[in-house]
Scaffold this motif. Structure first.
Motif, mmCIF file in Angstrom:
data_model
loop_
_atom_site.group_PDB
_atom_site.id
_atom_site.type_symbol
_atom_site.label_atom_id
_atom_site.label_comp_id
_atom_site.label_asym_id
_atom_site.label_seq_id
_atom_site.Cartn_x
_atom_site.Cartn_y
_atom_site.Cartn_z
ATOM 1 N N TYR A 94 0.712 -1.238 0.065
ATOM 2 C CA TYR A 94 -0.016 0.061 -0.005
ATOM 3 C C TYR A 94 0.922 1.236 -0.100
ATOM 4 N N ALA A 113 -2.762 2.187 -9.155
ATOM 5 C CA ALA A 113 -3.722 1.556 -8.401
ATOM 6 C C ALA A 113 -4.787 0.853 -9.703
ATOM 7 N N TRP A 171 -6.089 -1.475 -5.040
ATOM 8 C CA TRP A 171 -5.125 -2.127 -5.745
ATOM 9 C C TRP A 171 -5.431 -3.458 -6.124
#
Length: 238
Positions: free
Chosen positions: A64, A217, A237
């Protein structure tokens, strides 16, 4: 709500210059965030004014955005969420630029695993090159094409892709809303982030990052809080 917006037209500016997006004293944000498209807020709500910007971070190489940099997080810079104050039509980052791992020193962020920094640098250099190739192609062609590493259209991808897959309306929940990294409220199947002051954000637009460069993403979501004029980005994602 509009879906699959293919052309810019009034109120949309694809690949805006960083100087039109970031306040002058935070010009270094262009090293960490790619401006994809600017949106006139009145396109979403006639009561709103000014412009807002959908961005794609160069990080992460994996995981992330904001992983490993918790020491530099803030209420509007948490894992997978990134907020900005709107000053006129430009963004001011609401926190420390070291939220981005690439902006830290090795002393500030020891490598979480061997080769982390080398992998991150290689990834970001590739994303920068791809972004420039896609931007230049759009400026020549007037449409978004998905390109390979050399700037040629991907095999089987000669048709243009959308500038925005959704403009206005509501944001249904997804992986982005299930991580627990930011407070949300749910109403009528719509997920809305809540600001630190308790104001709900409203959904503005979303697009896959790979429409504007080689990766990113799978779904970049942009929200706006009109009371304090704050923009908020999050990323799916999956």
């Amino acid at each position: 709500m509009l879906e699959d917006v293919m052309t810019a037209g009034p109120g949309l500016r694809a690949y805006p210059a960083p100087a039109e997006v970031f306040v002058a004293d935070q010009a270094e944000l262009a090293e960490h965030l790619h401006p994809l498209i600017s949106i006139e807020l009145a396109r979403v709500d006639p009561a709103w004014h000014g412009w807002i910007h959908l961005l794609s971070p160069l990080e992460p190489a994996e995981g992330y955005l904001g992983d490993h940099t918790e020491a530099f997080h803030s209420p509007l810079q948490t894992t997978n969420w990134l907020g900005f104050a709107l000053e006129g039509d430009r963004y001011r980052l609401l926190g420390d630029v070291r939220y981005f791992a690439r902006a830290t020193t090795p002393d500030e962020l020891p490598e979480p695993y061997k080769g982390f920094r080398a992998q991150l640098e290689e990834h970001c250099r590739g994303e920068e090159r791809s972004y420039r190739l896609h931007r230049d192609s759009f400026r020549r062609e007037g449409r978004l094409l998905m390109l390979d590493a050399d700037g040629a259209p991907l095999p089987g991808a000669t048709d243009p892709v959308a500038l925005l897959e959704q403009l206005g309306g509501g944001a249904e929940g997804g992986n982005w809303s299930e991580t627990g990294f930011f407070p949300l409220e749910y109403a009528d199947d719509e997920a809305r982030p809540i600001s630190p002051a308790g104001h709900p954000f409203r959904f503005v637009a979303a697009v896959p990052g790979c429409h504007y460069r080689r990766s990113g993403a799978g779904w970049i979501l942009l929200f706006f809080e009109p009371v304090e004029r704050v923009a908020l980005l999050t990323f799916d994602w999956s």
